[in-house]
Design a protein around this motif. Structure first.
Motif, PDB file in Angstrom:
ATOM      1  N   ARG A  61       0.767  -1.104   0.051  1.00 44.97           N
ATOM      2  CA  ARG A  61       0.125   0.132   0.099  1.00 44.97           C
ATOM      3  C   ARG A  61       0.811   1.212  -0.074  1.00 44.97           C
ATOM      4  O   ARG A  61       1.918   1.224   0.768  1.00 44.97           O
ATOM      5  N   ALA A  62       0.634   2.387  -1.084  1.00 41.78           N
ATOM      6  CA  ALA A  62       1.089   3.426  -0.867  1.00 41.78           C
ATOM      7  C   ALA A  62       0.178   4.657  -0.610  1.00 41.78           C
ATOM      8  O   ALA A  62      -0.920   4.713  -1.064  1.00 41.78           O
ATOM      9  N   GLU A  63       0.550   5.516   0.526  1.00 40.07           N
ATOM     10  CA  GLU A  63      -0.348   6.451   1.041  1.00 40.07           C
ATOM     11  C   GLU A  63       0.795   7.666   1.132  1.00 40.07           C
ATOM     12  O   GLU A  63       1.708   7.730   1.189  1.00 40.07           O
ATOM     13  N   TYR A  64       0.006   8.957   0.877  1.00 38.16           N
ATOM     14  CA  TYR A  64       0.795  10.077   1.205  1.00 38.16           C
ATOM     15  C   TYR A  64       1.580  10.307   2.366  1.00 38.16           C
ATOM     16  O   TYR A  64       2.450  10.717   2.644  1.00 38.16           O
ATOM     17  N   ASN A  65       0.858   9.699   3.654  1.00 40.89           N
ATOM     18  CA  ASN A  65       1.295   9.900   4.698  1.00 40.89           C
ATOM     19  C   ASN A  65       2.260   9.070   5.182  1.00 40.89           C
ATOM     20  O   ASN A  65       2.820   9.112   6.388  1.00 40.89           O
ATOM     21  N   ASP A  66       2.975   8.040   4.390  1.00 41.33           N
ATOM     22  CA  ASP A  66       3.887   7.482   4.620  1.00 41.33           C
ATOM     23  C   ASP A  66       5.230   7.983   4.346  1.00 41.33           C
ATOM     24  O   ASP A  66       6.362   7.574   5.109  1.00 41.33           O
ATOM     25  N   LEU A  67       5.230   9.286   3.775  1.00 44.26           N
ATOM     26  CA  LEU A  67       6.530  10.173   3.556  1.00 44.26           C
ATOM     27  C   LEU A  67       6.149  11.538   4.229  1.00 44.26           C
ATOM     28  O   LEU A  67       5.138  12.278   3.890  1.00 44.26           O
ATOM     29  N   PRO A  68       6.918  12.149   5.196  1.00 46.55           N
ATOM     30  CA  PRO A  68       6.681  13.136   5.833  1.00 46.55           C
ATOM     31  C   PRO A  68       6.700  14.312   5.031  1.00 46.55           C
ATOM     32  O   PRO A  68       6.146  15.354   5.432  1.00 46.55           O
ATOM     33  N   ALA A  69       7.350  14.387   4.000  1.00 53.57           N
ATOM     34  CA  ALA A  69       7.535  15.470   3.222  1.00 53.57           C
ATOM     35  C   ALA A  69       6.188  15.779   2.325  1.00 53.57           C
ATOM     36  O   ALA A  69       5.838  16.839   2.181  1.00 53.57           O
ATOM     37  N   LEU A  70       5.498  14.481   2.034  1.00 50.81           N
ATOM     38  CA  LEU A  70       4.277  14.698   1.394  1.00 50.81           C
ATOM     39  C   LEU A  70       3.117  15.168   2.604  1.00 50.81           C
ATOM     40  O   LEU A  70       2.036  15.915   2.272  1.00 50.81           O
ATOM     41  N   THR A  71       3.098  14.790   3.773  1.00 47.32           N
ATOM     42  CA  THR A  71       2.335  15.139   4.697  1.00 47.32           C
ATOM     43  C   THR A  71       2.524  16.853   5.066  1.00 47.32           C
ATOM     44  O   THR A  71       1.723  17.417   5.183  1.00 47.32           O
ATOM     45  N   PHE A  72       3.764  17.116   4.989  1.00 46.67           N
ATOM     46  CA  PHE A  72       4.089  18.538   5.000  1.00 46.67           C
ATOM     47  C   PHE A  72       3.526  19.367   4.031  1.00 46.67           C
ATOM     48  O   PHE A  72       3.095  20.448   4.032  1.00 46.67           O
ATOM     49  N   PHE A  73       3.661  18.732   2.719  1.00 50.21           N
ATOM     50  CA  PHE A  73       3.085  19.374   1.685  1.00 50.21           C
ATOM     51  C   PHE A  73       1.627  19.621   1.802  1.00 50.21           C
ATOM     52  O   PHE A  73       0.855  20.874   1.667  1.00 50.21           O
ATOM     53  N   VAL A  74       0.563  18.416   2.364  1.00 48.11           N
ATOM     54  CA  VAL A  74      -0.641  18.768   2.584  1.00 48.11           C
ATOM     55  C   VAL A  74      -0.870  19.902   3.520  1.00 48.11           C
ATOM     56  O   VAL A  74      -1.724  20.693   3.402  1.00 48.11           O
ATOM     57  N   VAL A  75      -0.421  19.844   4.601  1.00 46.00           N
ATOM     58  CA  VAL A  75      -0.421  20.970   5.659  1.00 46.00           C
ATOM     59  C   VAL A  75       0.062  22.482   5.400  1.00 46.00           C
ATOM     60  O   VAL A  75      -0.800  23.106   5.436  1.00 46.00           O
ATOM     61  N   ALA A  76       1.051  22.444   4.509  1.00 48.78           N
ATOM     62  CA  ALA A  76       1.391  23.618   3.903  1.00 48.78           C
ATOM     63  C   ALA A  76       0.332  24.185   3.037  1.00 48.78           C
ATOM     64  O   ALA A  76      -0.055  25.480   3.180  1.00 48.78           O
ATOM     65  N   ASN A  77      -0.008  23.264   2.090  1.00 45.14           N
ATOM     66  CA  ASN A  77      -1.154  23.730   1.287  1.00 45.14           C
ATOM     67  C   ASN A  77      -2.583  24.239   2.036  1.00 45.14           C
ATOM     68  O   ASN A  77      -3.138  25.056   1.502  1.00 45.14           O
ATOM     69  N   ALA A  78      -2.809  23.463   3.024  1.00 46.43           N
ATOM     70  CA  ALA A  78      -4.158  23.615   3.642  1.00 46.43           C
ATOM     71  C   ALA A  78      -3.693  25.020   4.621  1.00 46.43           C
ATOM     72  O   ALA A  78      -4.994  25.626   4.586  1.00 46.43           O
ATOM     73  N   VAL A  79      -2.792  25.123   4.960  1.00 46.65           N
ATOM     74  CA  VAL A  79      -2.456  26.544   5.674  1.00 46.65           C
ATOM     75  C   VAL A  79      -2.648  27.689   4.861  1.00 46.65           C
ATOM     76  O   VAL A  79      -3.236  28.678   5.126  1.00 46.65           O
ATOM     77  N   VAL A  80      -1.973  27.410   3.711  1.00 46.46           N
ATOM     78  CA  VAL A  80      -1.991  28.600   2.675  1.00 46.46           C
ATOM     79  C   VAL A  80      -3.197  28.933   2.254  1.00 46.46           C
ATOM     80  O   VAL A  80      -4.037  29.909   2.075  1.00 46.46           O
ATOM     81  N   SER A  81      -4.162  27.847   1.885  1.00 46.06           N
ATOM     82  CA  SER A  81      -5.663  27.753   1.538  1.00 46.06           C
ATOM     83  C   SER A  81      -6.342  28.855   2.671  1.00 46.06           C
ATOM     84  O   SER A  81      -7.325  29.634   2.229  1.00 46.06           O
ATOM     85  N   GLY A  82      -6.170  28.385   4.032  1.00 46.66           N
ATOM     86  CA  GLY A  82      -7.031  29.145   5.140  1.00 46.66           C
ATOM     87  C   GLY A  82      -6.567  30.604   4.852  1.00 46.66           C
ATOM     88  O   GLY A  82      -7.542  31.418   5.063  1.00 46.66           O
TER      89      GLY A  82
END
Length: 184
Positions: A61-82
């Motif tokens: 199984r491959a998920e985005y949250n397997d890699l911290p860089a991709l998790t950071f990407f999601v958080v950064a995009n969500a914060v900037v969206s807000g």
């Protein structure tokens, strides 16, 4: 006499009309940047793929949250969206009030901070996406995109949306700087 000075200096009504156009364009760009950042966060945050291995009971199984860089990407995009949603109020205020210099200065500072966060998130994710596509033989990182095709397509598309938002932020900062320089 005063109207002659305004025409010589830069035309008072022309500057106000141009600043209003810049403010409207700023508002529209913020909406487009919001759609890119929230779309990138949602696409990356919902990306996963499962592949069977030998039997149906053993799976990879491959998920985005397997890699911290991709998790950071999601958080950064969500914060900037807000931030972009909240900044729409200031941008709308700039449409109503042509010479609102303090709000433009505040937007420039917050836009630069958001640009930095968004660029950091997109760049860290770009490194991982590159490794997923190309791998690195010297460090025994294998390219996984031949097996996890859907996963790689989604994370690559998400990354494109985020880099479009980075370019829009650069344009937003330039527009605010132009509007500030014209209003003095």
């Amino acid at each position: 006499m005063k109207s002659d000075q305004n025409e010589i200096v830069g035309g008072g009504k022309d500057v106000g009309a141009m600043n209003k156009r810049i403010a409207i364009f700023d508002f529209i760009l913020r909406i487009i940047a919001f759609l890119n950042t929230i779309g990138s966060a949602i696409i990356m945050g919902t990306t996963n793929e499962t592949l069977p291995f030998f039997t149906q009971f053993i799976r990879f199984r491959a998920e985005y949250n397997d890699l911290p860089a991709l998790t950071f990407f999601v958080v950064a995009n969500a914060v900037v969206s807000g931030y972009l949603i909240l900044s729409l109020a200031l941008s709308f205020f700039n449409i109503l009030k042509n010479n609102a210099q303090n709000s433009r200065v505040l937007l420039i500072f917050l836009d630069v901070a958001s640009l930095g966060l968004l660029t950091a998130g997109a760049s860290s994710a770009a490194a991982i996406v590159y490794l997923a596509h190309e791998g690195n033989n010297r460090t025994n990182w294998f390219a996984i995109c031949q097996q996890f095709n859907s996963f790689c397509e989604r994370i690559s598309g998400s990354l494109i949306g985020s880099f479009i938002a980075v370019a829009l932020f650069v344009l937003l900062i330039l527009l605010s700087a132009i509007a500030l320089s014209r209003s003095r």
